[in-house]
Design an enzyme around this catalytic site. Structure first.
Site, short mmCIF file in Angstrom:
data_model
loop_
_atom_site.label_atom_id
_atom_site.label_comp_id
_atom_site.label_asym_id
_atom_site.label_seq_id
_atom_site.Cartn_x
_atom_site.Cartn_y
_atom_site.Cartn_z
N GLY A 95 0.74 -1.05 0.31
CA GLY A 95 0.10 -0.18 -0.12
C GLY A 95 1.19 1.00 -0.19
N GLY A 96 2.59 0.73 0.53
CA GLY A 96 3.03 2.49 -0.32
C GLY A 96 3.60 3.32 -1.11
N ASP A 147 6.59 0.56 2.50
CA ASP A 147 8.07 1.94 2.20
C ASP A 147 7.98 2.73 1.82
OD1 ASP A 147 6.83 0.38 -0.10
OD2 ASP A 147 8.75 1.02 -0.86
N ASP A 267 5.95 -7.32 -12.10
CA ASP A 267 4.15 -7.31 -12.10
C ASP A 267 4.08 -5.34 -12.58
OD1 ASP A 267 2.91 -4.91 -9.61
OD2 ASP A 267 5.20 -5.02 -10.12
N CYS A 305 0.64 -15.44 -32.53
CA CYS A 305 -0.08 -15.61 -30.91
C CYS A 305 -0.45 -16.86 -30.98
CB CYS A 305 -0.33 -14.95 -30.11
SG CYS A 305 -1.64 -14.80 -29.12
N CYS A 307 -3.40 -18.01 -28.43
CA CYS A 307 -4.16 -16.99 -27.65
C CYS A 307 -6.02 -17.92 -28.08
CB CYS A 307 -3.63 -16.01 -26.27
SG CYS A 307 -5.00 -14.24 -27.20
N CYS A 310 -6.35 -14.52 -30.22
CA CYS A 310 -6.04 -14.96 -31.68
C CYS A 310 -6.49 -16.10 -32.63
CB CYS A 310 -4.77 -13.91 -31.71
SG CYS A 310 -3.89 -13.09 -31.34
N HIS A 336 -5.40 -11.45 -24.50
CA HIS A 336 -3.85 -11.67 -25.53
C HIS A 336 -2.83 -10.70 -24.73
CE1 HIS A 336 -1.43 -11.18 -28.82
NE2 HIS A 336 -1.60 -9.72 -29.18
#
Length: 377
Positions: A95-96, A147, A267, A305, A307, A310, A336
């Protein structure tokens, strides 16, 4: 120990590491990209779809879940895994970063941070102890220490004071952490763009022996080469036997460059955020599906691709959905983009296994258009 890092191989060509991170809810193959599910959901995706694309771990946000629905409700539901029907690993940030991005609505003290809710203006307080209480209630596999993320650019003295406070807060987080057996707490190395401060932060935090370490305060607007320079001076200071996580980084070039510099986890909201504007990542670069030239293009977003999007839908159809503000269009572009980055990390892992990550980087960057001064995604 709640988690264990297993080194499988080091790439002879690049020094990148192939590993496995063992957690209470399963194994994460690394280097790994973690889709972001801020409010206990990855926007427009179901947990089943995330499994279809083989996401090993997702990230949720302590600040947002504290504000809504409240960590007590999640605890009563049996923790975040049960609440959102996801039985694989979850990482929660502290949450910092969110609190510090509310720059005109917050006040930092040694005890913690006073701030106002972005929803209704209510006065709230977040401290290392509170961040631990919330994350212990959420029950994530990996928790982050509370932090202070310094902005870029920032004065040396400010960054020094800020990282020293982050170190004191990390110690308080360790003391307040109630479930070390089944939840791993990672510390966050800060220090802005100053190599000596990064070194100070890494040295102080590694002396406390956390189960893993994150590098924070990068990808905050600095040039890419400066970020890479900071990684080169910071990563070697972190213990080899523990996971290393670069926070908030998710453009394809940064995932490859971070892996080359020894990072295990990444991430970013980038793939889901740009998908909502109709922007997609393809093997030959960025594609903005809203553009008129795709109105009669009945080919897939990316011919290379595999996926769900696609295999089943055309550029013309997806463009129509996005232009018509249909939710299904955003679901297809989101699926995608997430699949694209998860596949990229599978390719990175394969290249490490075969000692050819620098060759892979060269080929990928050339095809993606990253050597022409493009924007990086």
């Amino acid at each position: 120990m709640a988690i264990k890092y297993e080194l499988i191989k080091t790439c002879k060509q690049s020094g990148a590491r192939l590993g496995r991170i063992h957690t209470p809810h399963g194994v994460i193959d690394s280097p790994a990209f973690m889709p972001v599910g801020t409010q206990a959901t990855v926007k427009t995706m179901s947990p089943e779809e995330l499994k279809m694309m083989d996401a090993h771990i997702i990230l949720s946000n302590t600040y947002h879940l504290f504000i809504r629905p409240g960590h007590e409700i999640v605890r009563k539901a049996g923790g975040l895994h049960k609440f959102m029907n996801w039985d694989r690993p979850i990482l929660t940030d502290s949450g910092g970063f969110q609190v510090f991005s509310l720059s005109n609505m917050r006040k930092i003290k040694e005890e913690g941070v006073e701030f106002r809710s972005h929803l209704n203006g209510d006065k709230l307080f977040l401290s290392p102890e509170k961040a631990m209480e919330i994350q212990n209630a959420l029950g994530s596999d990996i928790m982050m220490a509370f932090d202070e993320c310094a902005p870029y650019p920032a004065e040396y003295d400010y960054v020094k004071k800020s990282l020293e406070r982050t170190t004191r807060w990390a110690e308080r987080c360790l003391q307040a952490h109630a479930r070390p057996q089944d939840q791993a707490l990672f510390a966050i190395v800060q220090g802005g763009m100053y190599e000596d401060l990064r070194r100070q932060s890494a040295t102080d935090l590694t002396s406390m022996d956390f189960p893993g370490y994150a590098i924070g305060g990068l990808s905050v607007g600095e040039p890419k080469d400066l970020m890479n320079k900071m990684l080169e001076s910071t990563v070697p200071l972190l213990p080899a036997g523990k996971p290393r996580y670069l926070m908030g980084v998710g453009s394809p070039d940064a995932l490859i460059d971070g892996s080359i510099r020894g990072i295990d986890m990444f991430d970013c909201v980038l793939p889901t955020r740009i998908a909502r504007n109709g922007t997609t990542m393809t093997s030959s670069g960025r594609l903005v599906i809203r553009n008129a030239k795709f109105a009669e293009d009945f080919g897939p977003l990316d011919p290379e691709c595999s996926c769900y999007t696609c295999k089943n839908y055309s550029r013309a159809y997806i463009r129509h959905l996005i232009k018509a503000d249909e939710t299904f269009g955003i679901r297809l572009t989101t699926y995608h983009n997430l699949h694209f980055l998860l596949q990229l990390m599978r390719d990175v892992r394969q290249a490490i296994m075969e000692d050819r990550l620098l060759d892979f980087r060269q080929d990928f960057f050339t095809k993606y258009g990253l050597f022409e001064g493009s924007r990086g995604f």
